[in-house]
Design a protein around this motif. Structure first.
Motif, PDB file in Angstrom:
ATOM      1  N   ALA A 207       0.846  -1.198   0.000  1.00 21.61           N
ATOM      2  CA  ALA A 207       0.000   0.000   0.000  1.00 21.61           C
ATOM      3  C   ALA A 207       0.880   1.246   0.000  1.00 21.61           C
ATOM      4  CB  ALA A 207      -0.900  -0.010   1.229  1.00 21.61           C
ATOM      5  N   GLN A 208       0.514   2.241  -0.813  1.00 22.67           N
ATOM      6  CA  GLN A 208       1.306   3.460  -0.898  1.00 22.67           C
ATOM      7  C   GLN A 208       0.434   4.647  -0.538  1.00 22.67           C
ATOM      8  OE1 GLN A 208       2.608   3.226  -4.997  1.00 22.67           O
ATOM      9  NE2 GLN A 208       4.717   3.104  -4.271  1.00 22.67           N
ATOM     10  N   ASN A 209       1.067   5.701  -0.066  1.00 22.94           N
ATOM     11  CA  ASN A 209       0.290   6.920   0.158  1.00 22.94           C
ATOM     12  C   ASN A 209       0.083   7.623  -1.187  1.00 22.94           C
ATOM     13  OD1 ASN A 209       2.410   8.591  -0.471  1.00 22.94           O
ATOM     14  ND2 ASN A 209       2.910   9.079   1.644  1.00 22.94           N
ATOM     15  N   PRO A 210      -0.830   8.637  -1.248  1.00 25.91           N
ATOM     16  CA  PRO A 210      -1.150   9.273  -2.537  1.00 25.91           C
ATOM     17  C   PRO A 210       0.071   9.844  -3.245  1.00 25.91           C
ATOM     18  CG  PRO A 210      -2.744   9.921  -0.865  1.00 25.91           C
ATOM     19  CD  PRO A 210      -1.692   9.119  -0.163  1.00 25.91           C
TER      20      PRO A 210
ATOM     21  N   ASP B  92       3.266   8.870  -3.151  1.00 24.49           N
ATOM     22  CA  ASP B  92       4.073   7.799  -3.747  1.00 24.49           C
ATOM     23  C   ASP B  92       3.388   7.180  -4.959  1.00 24.49           C
ATOM     24  OD1 ASP B  92       6.314   7.938  -2.023  1.00 24.49           O
ATOM     25  OD2 ASP B  92       5.150   6.959  -0.454  1.00 24.49           O
ATOM     26  N   GLN B  93       2.055   7.031  -4.870  1.00 24.25           N
ATOM     27  CA  GLN B  93       1.294   6.516  -6.019  1.00 24.25           C
ATOM     28  C   GLN B  93       1.468   7.422  -7.224  1.00 24.25           C
ATOM     29  OE1 GLN B  93      -2.874   5.937  -5.175  1.00 24.25           O
ATOM     30  NE2 GLN B  93      -2.421   4.614  -3.439  1.00 24.25           N
ATOM     31  N   LYS B  94       1.290   8.736  -6.980  1.00 27.82           N
ATOM     32  CA  LYS B  94       1.383   9.710  -8.072  1.00 27.82           C
ATOM     33  C   LYS B  94       2.788   9.692  -8.657  1.00 27.82           C
ATOM     34  CE  LYS B  94       0.234  14.441  -9.315  1.00 27.82           C
ATOM     35  NZ  LYS B  94      -0.932  14.257 -10.181  1.00 27.82           N
ATOM     36  N   LYS B  95       3.788   9.665  -7.771  1.00 25.71           N
ATOM     37  CA  LYS B  95       5.171   9.671  -8.238  1.00 25.71           C
ATOM     38  C   LYS B  95       5.468   8.440  -9.103  1.00 25.71           C
ATOM     39  CE  LYS B  95       9.985  10.164  -7.090  1.00 25.71           C
ATOM     40  NZ  LYS B  95      10.994  10.884  -6.332  1.00 25.71           N
ATOM     41  N   ALA B  96       5.009   7.273  -8.632  1.00 26.20           N
ATOM     42  CA  ALA B  96       5.246   6.043  -9.395  1.00 26.20           C
ATOM     43  C   ALA B  96       4.592   6.134 -10.774  1.00 26.20           C
ATOM     44  CB  ALA B  96       4.709   4.840  -8.622  1.00 26.20           C
ATOM     45  N   ALA B  97       3.352   6.679 -10.818  1.00 27.70           N
ATOM     46  CA  ALA B  97       2.641   6.791 -12.098  1.00 27.70           C
ATOM     47  C   ALA B  97       3.385   7.736 -13.043  1.00 27.70           C
ATOM     48  CB  ALA B  97       1.219   7.293 -11.855  1.00 27.70           C
ATOM     49  N   ILE B  98       3.865   8.869 -12.509  1.00 28.00           N
ATOM     50  CA  ILE B  98       4.565   9.843 -13.349  1.00 28.00           C
ATOM     51  C   ILE B  98       5.875   9.258 -13.857  1.00 28.00           C
ATOM     52  CG2 ILE B  98       5.806  12.055 -13.324  1.00 28.00           C
ATOM     53  CD1 ILE B  98       3.568  13.092 -11.438  1.00 28.00           C
ATOM     54  N   LEU B  99       6.628   8.602 -12.976  1.00 25.88           N
ATOM     55  CA  LEU B  99       7.912   8.040 -13.402  1.00 25.88           C
ATOM     56  C   LEU B  99       7.715   6.963 -14.454  1.00 25.88           C
ATOM     57  CD1 LEU B  99      10.077   7.845 -10.150  1.00 25.88           C
ATOM     58  CD2 LEU B  99      10.001   9.610 -11.914  1.00 25.88           C
ATOM     59  N   SER B 100       6.654   6.171 -14.303  1.00 28.76           N
ATOM     60  CA  SER B 100       6.449   5.106 -15.289  1.00 28.76           C
ATOM     61  C   SER B 100       6.083   5.721 -16.644  1.00 28.76           C
ATOM     62  CB  SER B 100       5.407   4.114 -14.779  1.00 28.76           C
ATOM     63  OG  SER B 100       4.244   4.155 -15.545  1.00 28.76           O
ATOM     64  N   GLU B 101       5.364   6.856 -16.599  1.00 27.09           N
ATOM     65  CA  GLU B 101       5.038   7.549 -17.853  1.00 27.09           C
ATOM     66  C   GLU B 101       6.298   8.134 -18.497  1.00 27.09           C
ATOM     67  OE1 GLU B 101       2.427  11.097 -19.641  1.00 27.09           O
ATOM     68  OE2 GLU B 101       2.139  10.768 -17.498  1.00 27.09           O
TER      69      GLU B 101
ATOM     70  N   CYS C 187       5.652  18.244  -4.484  1.00 32.26           N
ATOM     71  CA  CYS C 187       6.435  17.831  -3.314  1.00 32.26           C
ATOM     72  C   CYS C 187       5.541  17.075  -2.337  1.00 32.26           C
ATOM     73  CB  CYS C 187       7.051  19.050  -2.639  1.00 32.26           C
ATOM     74  SG  CYS C 187       8.232  19.884  -3.723  1.00 32.26           S
ATOM     75  N   ARG C 188       6.188  16.222  -1.544  1.00 27.15           N
ATOM     76  CA  ARG C 188       5.432  15.397  -0.613  1.00 27.15           C
ATOM     77  C   ARG C 188       4.722  16.242   0.445  1.00 27.15           C
ATOM     78  NH1 ARG C 188       5.860   9.982   0.660  1.00 27.15           N
ATOM     79  NH2 ARG C 188       7.792   9.843  -0.502  1.00 27.15           N
ATOM     80  N   ASN C 189       5.388  17.317   0.881  1.00 28.00           N
ATOM     81  CA  ASN C 189       4.806  18.148   1.935  1.00 28.00           C
ATOM     82  C   ASN C 189       5.242  19.600   1.754  1.00 28.00           C
ATOM     83  OD1 ASN C 189       7.496  18.150   2.868  1.00 28.00           O
ATOM     84  ND2 ASN C 189       7.093  16.243   3.980  1.00 28.00           N
ATOM     85  N   PHE C 190       4.694  20.469   2.584  1.00 30.32           N
ATOM     86  CA  PHE C 190       4.984  21.885   2.431  1.00 30.32           C
ATOM     87  C   PHE C 190       6.433  22.201   2.760  1.00 30.32           C
ATOM     88  CE2 PHE C 190       5.116  26.321   3.851  1.00 30.32           C
ATOM     89  CZ  PHE C 190       4.674  26.925   2.682  1.00 30.32           C
ATOM     90  N   GLU C 191       7.004  21.468   3.686  1.00 30.51           N
ATOM     91  CA  GLU C 191       8.402  21.704   4.058  1.00 30.51           C
ATOM     92  C   GLU C 191       9.318  21.506   2.839  1.00 30.51           C
ATOM     93  OE1 GLU C 191       9.933  19.032   6.983  1.00 30.51           O
ATOM     94  OE2 GLU C 191      11.871  20.070   6.945  1.00 30.51           O
ATOM     95  N   MET C 192       9.081  20.415   2.108  1.00 35.17           N
ATOM     96  CA  MET C 192       9.887  20.145   0.918  1.00 35.17           C
ATOM     97  C   MET C 192       9.652  21.227  -0.143  1.00 35.17           C
ATOM     98  SD  MET C 192      12.064  17.931  -0.259  1.00 35.17           S
ATOM     99  CE  MET C 192      12.978  19.123  -1.237  1.00 35.17           C
ATOM    100  N   ALA C 193       8.374  21.590  -0.340  1.00 31.41           N
ATOM    101  CA  ALA C 193       8.034  22.636  -1.320  1.00 31.41           C
ATOM    102  C   ALA C 193       8.755  23.932  -0.975  1.00 31.41           C
ATOM    103  CB  ALA C 193       6.521  22.847  -1.346  1.00 31.41           C
ATOM    104  N   SER C 194       8.786  24.247   0.297  1.00 29.20           N
ATOM    105  CA  SER C 194       9.420  25.461   0.773  1.00 29.20           C
ATOM    106  C   SER C 194      10.928  25.449   0.521  1.00 29.20           C
ATOM    107  CB  SER C 194       9.169  25.546   2.278  1.00 29.20           C
ATOM    108  OG  SER C 194       8.687  26.785   2.608  1.00 29.20           O
TER     109      SER C 194
END
Lengths: 272, 272
Positions: free
Chosen positions: B3-6, B8-17, B139-146
């Motif tokens: 099971a992945q969080n949203p 990680d799911q999105k990242k996996a989908a984008i990388l596979s594309e 980004c995964r969270n606001f801290e990373m975005a910042s």
């Protein structure tokens, strides 16, 4: 005066500066007339304060002295370049060129000579620009910054963004950026476009001023309706539109759990 | 698959594309070559994934049919306008005009006639543009975005911003936006600048391509040093530079409390 948190302190200081008769820190020294309504509106909200703004402007810029690679020379005459003309007033668009054509600073009309095309990177261009409205708003918290950002984006201010410390930059892409001439080695301004082309640019700039003012008014109305007199449902709808499929699933899950929790609480309350 | 969080799911989908051989959703259908290193670098971090990019481009745009007020006509021929030329490749800047000068679509060289200056808002301009590198990173969270936002801003990408859902837009202001002609009522392209002026624009565009690529490389190095191999002290220093006086006071207060708490904990641990 009672103890205030940092946001309230900053807001009070900014408002007192805005309301004072002293010039502000901008080159012009005062807030652009067209920005006043939206600044007043935003500052009427307890969670926002405007920190800087420009209502949109025409400018003519002369680049500073550069080396052959195009890097700005440190210490050279005219280093860093200078603004020859700046106006925030659409009534002062036509005729700017006459203000530059003085005995000190003659403008030479001309064309693009072949040697200019072949020259190295040291050519100091004269740049004609139109830059649109820009506004910075400091918000009390990220939630407020996010609301303002969403309203601005939905209103066409597509280059907006949230920065550090909940500072929102409201930006739109209405621009002109045109090389119209160069500064020669005797510091004279040489045009490589015709007087008619300059007139056409001025005409286009006037349409940019109009378009820009229309967008500012739209933004005013949206902020008034959706934030100042806003209802939480509208902001929730906006949020739904922005979210991804995964985020929607996550929100639905959270909403479901919340409903279950409430139902349980009610049941517990009923049986208590 | 566990099971992945949203995110990680999105990242996996984008990388596979990204890694598939299928064309992507952009008009061009693939990632610009110059973007590949920075995209790879960013995606190597577990808390970031790139969602769209453009390495910078030259374009020539013909405006669509407009009414006398300048509003785009719905259903009119050429409505909405069209790109006559787009290239992300600096080798394809010079000579673009020859590709338009075909039997179907003749270009008429000319000047700005007086009647054009006097005309209403319906003129359909030909616009020559240079647009710089732009990159969107989820980004995964606001801290990373910042953190990413602060690195981009410090590197000169001054029009960057954080949007909804921790999506960072990395933007810089390296632009050209020049009206070079108009589309007449027979759909012919009329220039109002000289062939030499076009050559000059092309030359300037090539310097923009260079400047843009230099900034992209700077950004790559800064992201690599400060985020990928980053140490927390550097990011704390960046934060200190951004904060206001009040925020500094508040941070100092928090740091003081934190020190007191730690000292107390140590004392408690020592006496336990």
């Amino acid at each position: 005066m009672s103890a205030q948190n940092p946001f309230d302190q900053k807001k009070a200081a900014i408002l007192s500066e805005i309301n004072s008769s002293q010039p502000d820190l901008s080159p012009k020294g005062s807030i652009d007339r067209l920005c006043l309504p939206i600044i007043k509106l935003i500052n009427s909200h307890e969670d926002m304060v405007t920190t800087s703004s420009c209502s949109g402007r025409i400018s003519v810029f002369a680049e500073g002295v550069k080396d052959y690679k195009g890097n700005v020379k440190v210490g050279g005459k005219g280093q860093g370049g200078k603004w020859l003309y700046v106006s925030h007033d659409s009534d002062k668009v036509r005729g700017w060129i006459d203000t530059l054509n003085t005995s000190d600073q003659e403008i030479i009309s001309g064309t693009v000579e072949d040697n200019l095309i072949a020259s190295d990177g040291s050519t100091r261009y004269l740049l004609y620009k139109y830059e649109p409205f820009i506004l910075h708003v400091k918000c009390r918290n990220f939630e407020m910054a996010s609301r303002l950002y969403n309203v601005a984006m939905a209103c066409g201010f597509r280059e907006s963004g949230i920065g550090s410390n909940n500072l929102v930059a409201v930006r739109i892409n209405i621009k002109l950026d045109v090389p119209i001439g160069f500064v020669d080695d005797k510091e004279k301004l040489n045009l490589f476009v015709s007087p008619n082309y300059i007139q056409l640019l001025d005409k286009l700039t006037l349409t940019k001023f109009e378009e820009n003012e229309k967008k500012m008014k739209e933004l005013y109305v949206k902020i008034e309706n959706q934030i100042i007199n806003g209802n939480p449902i509208a902001s929730l709808e906006a949020k739904k539109e922005q979210e991804t499929k995964e985020e929607r699933r996550e929100r639905k899950r959270r909403e479901g759990l919340e409903r279950q929790r409430k139902a349980k609480d009610q049941k517990a309350a009923a049986t208590d």
